[in-house]
Motif scaffolding. Structure first.
Motif, PDB file in Angstrom:
ATOM      1  N   LEU A 146       0.662  -1.010   0.108  1.00 30.32           N
ATOM      2  CA  LEU A 146      -0.042  -0.001   0.110  1.00 30.32           C
ATOM      3  C   LEU A 146       0.762   1.284  -0.053  1.00 30.32           C
ATOM      4  O   LEU A 146       1.968   1.390   0.720  1.00 30.32           O
ATOM      5  N   GLU A 180      -3.163   4.991   0.390  1.00 30.25           N
ATOM      6  CA  GLU A 180      -3.974   3.775   0.453  1.00 30.25           C
ATOM      7  C   GLU A 180      -4.110   3.534   1.691  1.00 30.25           C
ATOM      8  O   GLU A 180      -5.189   2.969   2.087  1.00 30.25           O
ATOM      9  N   PHE A 213      -7.444   2.288   3.691  1.00 24.64           N
ATOM     10  CA  PHE A 213      -7.210   0.813   4.003  1.00 24.64           C
ATOM     11  C   PHE A 213      -8.020   0.815   5.412  1.00 24.64           C
ATOM     12  O   PHE A 213      -8.639  -0.148   5.719  1.00 24.64           O
ATOM     13  N   ARG A 273      -8.171  -3.141  -2.853  1.00 24.86           N
ATOM     14  CA  ARG A 273      -8.064  -2.305  -4.246  1.00 24.86           C
ATOM     15  C   ARG A 273      -9.096  -2.426  -5.134  1.00 24.86           C
ATOM     16  O   ARG A 273      -9.420  -1.670  -5.864  1.00 24.86           O
ATOM     17  N   TYR A 279     -11.775  -0.103  -3.641  1.00 25.32           N
ATOM     18  CA  TYR A 279     -11.559   1.396  -3.498  1.00 25.32           C
ATOM     19  C   TYR A 279     -11.527   1.947  -4.571  1.00 25.32           C
ATOM     20  O   TYR A 279     -11.178   1.904  -5.804  1.00 25.32           O
ATOM     21  N   HIS A 284     -13.682   8.845   1.282  1.00 25.19           N
ATOM     22  CA  HIS A 284     -13.121   7.798   0.542  1.00 25.19           C
ATOM     23  C   HIS A 284     -14.481   7.264   0.210  1.00 25.19           C
ATOM     24  O   HIS A 284     -15.184   6.891   0.680  1.00 25.19           O
TER      25      HIS A 284
END
Length: 180
Positions: free
Chosen positions: A84, A88, A92, A113, A116, A175
């Protein structure tokens, strides 16, 4: 095993269980990616009859590790986290808290991944970005003209987010995820 990126460096405090059970706290902090290589002799600084080590504390696991675990489990999670980027890692942490399943961490980074969709100013901004990213190349030039410039992107976002997309508000924006 790949080296951890310079932005995410999980560490673990590995202790000797025999010493702990005897009322003594013997342990040391190590980089988590090498936790599975630590031996009782490393911990004690000499040969010992003690055999079992345990991760009793940890830092910088982005929510992927809670509580205690074996050194090999900590190393496995640290290796996954090494993939990551710093940006990220923040997302995460949100993903783990909302959708991570604590019983199976092996595919977390890949699953994160795939789900996201990035950091955005708002759901409306995401909807506009998503429309631009998914439209045909000949339509992209028209995205700045009518009717595209008259679209209520907040309304469009309400439609998108009622159909599977989810957002988590953080400082400065959101996010966006599309969990399975």
């Amino acid at each position: 095993m790949p080296a951890l990126s310079n932005t995410i460096r999980p560490t673990v405090w590995i202790g000797c269980l025999a010493c702990y059970n005897a009322g003594r706290l013997v342990g040391e902090w190590y980089d988590a990616d090498t936790a599975d290589l630590v031996t009782p002799e490393d911990l004690h600084g000499r040969p010992t009859q003690h055999e079992e080590l345990w991760v009793m504390d940890h830092e910088d696991f982005c929510g992927a590790l809670e509580g205690e675990c074996s050194p090999s489990e900590a190393a496995e999670i640290a290796e996954a986290l090494s993939e990551l980027t710093h940006d990220e890692a923040a997302a995460f942490s949100v993903w783990v808290r909302e959708w991570g399943e604590s019983d199976d961490r092996s595919g977390w980074v890949d699953r994160f991944r795939s789900e996201y969709r990035g950091f955005h100013q708002s759901e409306g901004h995401f909807a506009q970005d998503w429309a631009e990213d998914t439209c045909e190349s000949e339509d992209k030039a028209r995205m700045t003209t009518w009717p595209f410039n008259a679209i209520d992107w907040d309304y469009a976002a309400a439609e998108l987010f009622s159909g599977g997309f989810q957002s988590e508000e953080v400082s400065g924006g959101i996010h966006v995820f599309c969990p399975r």
